[in-house]
Design an enzyme around this catalytic site. Structure first.
Site, PDB file in Angstrom:
ATOM      1  N   GLY A  73       0.805  -1.217   0.000  1.00 47.90           N
ATOM      2  CA  GLY A  73       0.000   0.000   0.000  1.00 47.90           C
ATOM      3  C   GLY A  73       0.833   1.259   0.000  1.00 47.90           C
ATOM      4  O   GLY A  73       0.297   2.371   0.082  1.00 47.90           O
ATOM      5  N   TYR A  85      33.461   3.845  -1.504  1.00 47.88           N
ATOM      6  CA  TYR A  85      32.248   3.527  -0.749  1.00 47.88           C
ATOM      7  C   TYR A  85      32.434   3.869   0.729  1.00 47.88           C
ATOM      8  O   TYR A  85      31.582   4.504   1.346  1.00 47.88           O
ATOM      9  CB  TYR A  85      31.931   2.046  -0.913  1.00 47.88           C
ATOM     10  CG  TYR A  85      30.694   1.576  -0.186  1.00 47.88           C
ATOM     11  CD1 TYR A  85      29.426   1.910  -0.636  1.00 47.88           C
ATOM     12  CD2 TYR A  85      30.807   0.773   0.951  1.00 47.88           C
ATOM     13  CE1 TYR A  85      28.290   1.468   0.028  1.00 47.88           C
ATOM     14  CE2 TYR A  85      29.675   0.323   1.620  1.00 47.88           C
ATOM     15  CZ  TYR A  85      28.427   0.662   1.156  1.00 47.88           C
ATOM     16  OH  TYR A  85      27.310   0.236   1.817  1.00 47.88           O
TER      17      TYR A  85
END
Length: 241
Positions: free
Chosen positions: A48, A147
């Protein structure tokens, strides 16, 4: 309807686990995605949640999206920056442009979206900002410089952000996973899993659980910190130096 929460990188392994957990907790979740439209549609249908396509490497697109967040009728209660990029290379072969793209997604997009939600949070005197960091920010690994640098910078920014928002009832924290079973982690050698005190890799749902805790009212006094979810690996490495 629950508090509105934004999650970036919602279709990845950890991202989808976060969307599922926060939706189950009753939050009104909006998540961003970049490439996998089918996965985004399926996740939206399942939970949803609202899916929004956004390329976090596109600074102009991020700025435009941040403006829409700032103009929302109801301020966002939570913002979870889960999306991440990586570029693995030794220093001698590092592509600086690709490293810059990593920094754009992991850090600058987060900064841009914080601009879109933070004023509403401070005005409402409540809010939860969580950035997904990495154990790599504090533990060295060859070839992981771009990173690791982006995640270390992310932690530094969150600590500074906390000093600006804490008095207004807003928290800003980092959840730093270790090795987690995701597509981004790739194939992990069995000996690595055995080296972790927990004797296994983490699960995406376990990272989502940590995020869910930080969004709760009970975590209102947890601010400016990094919650490590790594099965004890980081602590063990520190103890053996």
């Amino acid at each position: 309807m629950g508090y509105p929460v934004l999650v970036t990188g919602g279709t990845g392994g950890i991202g989808s686990a976060i969307v599922r957990r926060l939706s189950a907790d009753g939050y009104q979740v909006t998540f961003t995605w970049r490439r996998d439209e089918a996965a985004a549609a399926a996740l939206a249908a399942e939970t949803g949640a609202e899916a929004h396509r956004l390329d976090l490497a596109d600074r102009a697109a991020v700025a435009t999206f941040a403006e829409t967040l700032q103009a929302a009728e109801e301020p966002f209660y939570g913002f979870v920056h889960n999306a991440g990029a990586t570029h693995d290379a030794l220093a001698a072969t590092l592509d600086v442009e690709r490293a810059a793209a990593v920094m754009e997604v992991n850090l600058f997009a987060f900064m841009g979206l914080v601009k879109g939600v933070v004023r509403g949070m401070t005005a409402a005197r409540q809010g939860r900002i969580v950035a997904i960091g990495a154990l790599a920010a504090t533990r060295a690994a060859a070839g992981n410089g771009a990173y690791a640098a982006s995640k270390a910078a992310l932690e530094a920014y969150v600590r500074t952000l906390m000093t600006e928002v804490a008095r207004r009832g807003v928290t800003a924290n980092v959840v730093a996973p270790g090795w987690v079973e995701t597509a981004m982690a790739g194939e992990v050698p069995p000996q690595l899993a055995r080296a972790i005190p927990a004797q296994r890799l983490g699960k995406a749902a376990e990272v989502a659980n940590a995020v869910a805790f930080l969004l709760r009212g009970e975590a209102s006094y947890v601010n400016g910190t990094t919650l490590t979810v790594d099965g004890g690996l980081g602590t063990m490495l520190a103890a053996t130096k």
